[in-house]
Design a protein around this motif. Structure first.
Motif, short mmCIF file in Angstrom:
data_model
loop_
_atom_site.label_atom_id
_atom_site.label_comp_id
_atom_site.label_asym_id
_atom_site.label_seq_id
_atom_site.Cartn_x
_atom_site.Cartn_y
_atom_site.Cartn_z
N LEU A 55 0.81 -1.22 0.00
CA LEU A 55 0.00 0.00 0.00
C LEU A 55 0.85 1.27 0.00
O LEU A 55 0.46 2.28 -0.60
N GLN A 56 2.02 1.25 0.66
CA GLN A 56 2.84 2.46 0.78
C GLN A 56 3.24 3.03 -0.58
O GLN A 56 3.14 4.24 -0.79
N PRO A 57 3.69 2.17 -1.58
CA PRO A 57 4.07 2.76 -2.89
C PRO A 57 2.91 3.47 -3.57
O PRO A 57 3.12 4.46 -4.27
N ILE A 58 1.68 2.97 -3.39
CA ILE A 58 0.53 3.61 -4.03
C ILE A 58 0.25 4.96 -3.37
O ILE A 58 0.03 5.98 -4.04
N ILE A 59 0.29 5.00 -1.99
CA ILE A 59 0.09 6.26 -1.28
C ILE A 59 1.22 7.23 -1.62
O ILE A 59 1.00 8.43 -1.80
N ILE A 110 -7.71 3.96 -2.87
CA ILE A 110 -6.79 5.08 -2.59
C ILE A 110 -7.07 6.14 -3.63
O ILE A 110 -6.79 5.94 -4.81
N LYS A 111 -7.60 7.28 -3.20
CA LYS A 111 -8.06 8.31 -4.12
C LYS A 111 -7.42 9.65 -3.78
O LYS A 111 -7.19 9.96 -2.61
N ASP A 112 -7.11 10.43 -4.82
CA ASP A 112 -6.57 11.77 -4.61
C ASP A 112 -7.32 12.75 -5.51
O ASP A 112 -8.06 12.35 -6.40
N ASP A 113 -7.12 14.03 -5.26
CA ASP A 113 -7.76 15.07 -6.06
C ASP A 113 -6.74 15.82 -6.91
O ASP A 113 -6.87 17.03 -7.12
#
Length: 482
Positions: A371-375, A407-410
């Protein structure tokens, strides 16, 4: 099953049957003609026999008159009896055309018999003149019989003249019939032979064609033979062999692909471990040093700095684990929060991190550092370039067969070409800006760990942010991880 041997025997049986039919036909016509011919010949012989017997009667009677004796008298009686017998046979030759002639003929025979008997009676009474007169009458009657025999025979020849002509015509017709039968039999046998040979050679040709296809490496084409004999059985066996060979090739190909994936997995692990080693100079020393600095900061009253150093130390210790070692989702979440604590210390209010986690999902196993690489990608691409920073949403919720992680960002989003490039797990690449475990590395390790594909997907629209979705199975395939 119509075997080839049965087909050959069938052809031989047809030939024999045709020959038998022809032989029976010719024999029937020949026998019929021969019976008619024998019947006419028998008529001639019987009529000629009357003349012979009447002459014999006159001769025996003359001998008796010259020298009377019991033996000669007996000869006369025998010849007379023979004449009566011949008369009965002559009566059977009667037909519509010779009725009148045969009636006179039989009356003459009766007259000859009566005259002979009177002659013998006068001789026994020693009336020489009377016996001589009766003998002369008997001789005259015998001559009449001979002449009438010739007349009747002549009439018979005229009567049966058309029969002889019919025999000649039938012989010619029979010869023509034989020629036509020969031609017909030849055509029939040629047709039957062609059909039988075709029923044998066509399946052989089909089997030969299929063998050529196999020799050219085309194992996916079915072998079809339209027959019901040994060749069809051979074709079925040949087709089964083709299927087995094709299956064997597929298995070999699958094993080769699996071997290739295993080699890539080993390469991935080596490169990841090498990258970790390269990014760390004596990591155990650094870990111990960070612990000392944390305690020093705590003693100096800098509690926030102490907590930050502890988070860095824990993150470093977690990174020291083997990448192929499975961990629980709970451990990943703890490390993820420690990483975000470090990033919040860096970006302060520019980084907004929202978390929604269902506690029932935290016992699921997952590869370490998934998960860390995606974040980290979200922080690098969605928060760091923006002056006002950005927001990252982290959600975990359960499904029927999978745990769903979002995992979503804007941020600014990304084009479709880049999404496809990130999901192409066949290309292993370590991104320079990350902590050493790239996004494609995560995709590949998830596939290897769970033995499944399509576990990760990306939804992005330029200017509206990016959303990464993970499907984590509740149970992974046995033997897919250590």
């Amino acid at each position: 099953m119509n075997t080839i041997q049965k087909k050959i025997w069938g052809l031989v049986s047809v030939v024999l049957l045709i020959m038998i039919i022809i032989w029976l036909t010719l024999t029937y016509y020949n026998q019929k003609t021969q019976e008619q011919y024998n019947d006419i010949l028998q008529r001639y012989i019987q009529m000629n026999e009357v003349t012979s017997v009447s002459d014999q009667v006159i001769m025996n009677l003359n001998n008796y008159l010259i020298e009377p004796s019991a033996a000669k008298k007996d000869q006369v009686n025998k010849s007379t009896e023979s004449l009566r017998h011949v008369k009965k046979e002559i009566n059977e030759l009667r037909n519509m055309e010779n009725t009148f002639a045969l009636t006179n003929y039989m009356n003459l025979i009766d007259s000859l018999i009566e005259t002979t008997e009177r002659t013998m009676a006068f001789r026994d009474q020693e009336e020489t003149e009377s016996s001589a007169s009766e003998f002369t009458e008997a001789s005259r009657i015998s001559k009449y019989i001979s002449e009438l025999t010739l007349t009747i025979l002549d009439n018979e020849l005229k009567t049966y003249d058309h029969f002889y002509r019919d025999i000649i015509i039938q012989s010619k017709e029979l010869k023509k019939l034989g020629i036509w039968l020969l031609l017909l039999i030849t055509v029939v046998l040629l047709f039957i032979t062609y059909w039988v040979s075709l029923s044998i050679t066509r399946p052989v040709h089909q089997l030969t064609k299929a063998a050529n296809e196999l020799s050219n490496g085309r194992f996916d084409q079915s072998i079809t033979v339209e027959s019901n004999d040994e060749i069809a059985f051979l074709a079925k066996t040949f087709n089964a062999m083709r299927i087995n060979i094709n299956r064997l090739i597929s298995e070999i190909q699958q094993k080769a692909d699996l071997e290739h994936e295993l080699q890539e997995n080993k390469l991935l692990l080596k490169e990841s471990q090498l990258r970790n080693l390269q990014s760390q100079i004596n990591p155990h020393f650094l870990f111990n040093t960070l612990n000392i600095l944390s305690k020093k900061a705590y003693l100096d009253g800098a509690e926030e700095t102490s907590d930050l150093i502890v988070s860095v130390a824990e993150l470093l210790r977690y990174n020291l684990k083997r990448l192929d070692h499975p961990v629980t989702l709970s451990e990943e979440v703890i490390v993820l929060k420690q990483y975000m604590d470090i990033q919040k210390a860096r970006f302060t209010d520019r980084l907004r991190f929202n978390v929604e986690i269902d506690p029932t999902c935290l016992d699921v196993l997952i590869p370490g550092l998934s998960l860390q690489p995606i974040i980290e990608n979200a922080v690098i691409h969605a928060v760091e370039p923006e002056e006002d920073g950005g927001t990252i949403w982290f959600r975990i919720h359960p499904g029927k067969d999978f745990v769903f992680i979002e995992i979503k960002d804007d941020g600014k989003g990304m084009p479709l070409e880049k999404i496809n490039r990130l999901l192409e797990s066949d290309r292993i690449e370590i991104e320079k800006h990350s902590s050493g475990i790239g996004f494609r590395n995560v995709v590949k390790r998830l596939q290897l760990f769970y033995g499944k594909k399509n576990l990760i997907s990306i939804e992005s629209e330029e200017g509206k942010g990016t959303s990464v979705h993970l499907k984590i199975p509740y149970k992974q395939e046995e033997g897919n991880h250590d």
